[in-house]
Design an enzyme around this catalytic site. Structure first.
Site, mmCIF file in Angstrom:
data_model
loop_
_atom_site.group_PDB
_atom_site.id
_atom_site.type_symbol
_atom_site.label_atom_id
_atom_site.label_comp_id
_atom_site.label_asym_id
_atom_site.label_seq_id
_atom_site.Cartn_x
_atom_site.Cartn_y
_atom_site.Cartn_z
ATOM 1 N N SER A 141 0.861 -1.186 0.000
ATOM 2 C CA SER A 141 0.000 0.000 0.000
ATOM 3 C C SER A 141 0.889 1.225 0.000
ATOM 4 C CB SER A 141 -0.897 0.016 1.244
ATOM 5 O OG SER A 141 -1.490 1.292 1.426
ATOM 6 N N TYR A 154 -1.736 -0.071 10.437
ATOM 7 C CA TYR A 154 -1.742 -0.650 9.085
ATOM 8 C C TYR A 154 -0.490 -0.222 8.328
ATOM 9 C CZ TYR A 154 -3.189 -1.417 4.228
ATOM 10 O OH TYR A 154 -3.253 -1.811 2.920
#
Length: 259
Positions: A141, A154
């Site tokens: 990501s 995250y």
């Protein structure tokens, strides 16, 4: 074989029951690959496999369990005789302010976003080393490069995955130069990923650094758009690949600002 053709390639895709994983699987099948698809949800996974055609094998498995990852590899080998490319796509998000992050939150992020990738690399690499060629593609990501609140846990797990991948890439470079370790960095994607995250989804704050805000405020991509980039990267790329055209520029600007 053209640079976009997967004929005679056997590709494993984890997290393939929906979102980017499903889109990658279907794109691979369209390009001629034999695909081995893994996810925990049998129903949706079977639907994706049917859309991929007769050269698709669905394996219900939990990539956070090492034995399941080994079984996935074994079933791929039993069906197709080899694996050419392994795409680690399993992941889970979280939206929680740092002071509210719990031990369980941290454990979930490491389990889902780091261990699943580690297990995949450890299981398939000896096979690829014996063959002398192949690729591991880890879907990360943009937050692994530019951490943003309230997604600190995250972002930290994706940054750890990035470090794991980069270190392994260097480890293989001397002994197995034809094995590629690729990391793909998508930005915002129009899937259900955010809805399935822990905590509450939160829009980017206007108080973020300009470089960080620029990186996350662009138009979101569809799963299909990301899948095209992932598939091209699986065939040809070495190193890091960003799915959005300006993302690498924003990452460099952010990193320079922090130094």
């Amino acid at each position: 074989m053209s640079h976009r053709d997967f004929s005679e390639q056997v590709v494993v895709v984890t997290g393939a029951s929906g979102g980017v994983g499903a889109a990658v699987a279907e794109e691979l099948a369209r390009r001629g690959a034999s695909v081995v698809l893994a996810a925990r949800r049998a129903g949706p996974l079977g639907d994706v496999a049917r859309r991929c055609g007769s050269q698709a094998l669905a394996v219900v498995a939990d990539m956070t369990k090492r034995d399941d990852v080994q079984r996935l590899f074994d079933e791929a080998l039993a069906r197709f005789g080899r694996v050419d490319i392994w795409i680690n796509n399993v992941g889970r998000g979280i939206g929680r302010p740092l002071l509210e992050i719990t031990d369980d939150d941290v454990d979930a992020m490491i389990r889902d976003n780091l261990k699943s990738v580690l297990y995949g690399m450890q299981v398939v690499t000896p096979h690829l080393q014996a063959r002398g060629t192949g690729a591991i593609v880890n879907v990360s990501s943009l937050l692994g490069r530019i951490p943003l609140p309230p997604r600190a846990a995250y972002a930290a797990s994706k940054a750890a995955m990035m470090s794991l991948s980069e270190a392994f890439r260097m480890e293989l470079a001397g002994s197995h130069p034809h094995l590629r370790v690729v990391v793909v960095y998508p930005g915002r994607i129009t899937t259900d990923f955010g809805r399935n995250a822990l905590g509450q989804p939160t829009a980017p704050s206007a108080r973020l650094p300009a470089e960080a805000l620029a990186a996350v405020s662009g138009a979101p991509q569809t799963a299909e758009e990301v899948a095209h980039v992932v598939c091209d990267a699986a065939l040809n790329a070495r190193g890091d690949v960003y799915t959005q055209p300006d993302a690498s520029t924003h990452v460099r600007a952010y990193q320079e600002k922090q130094s």
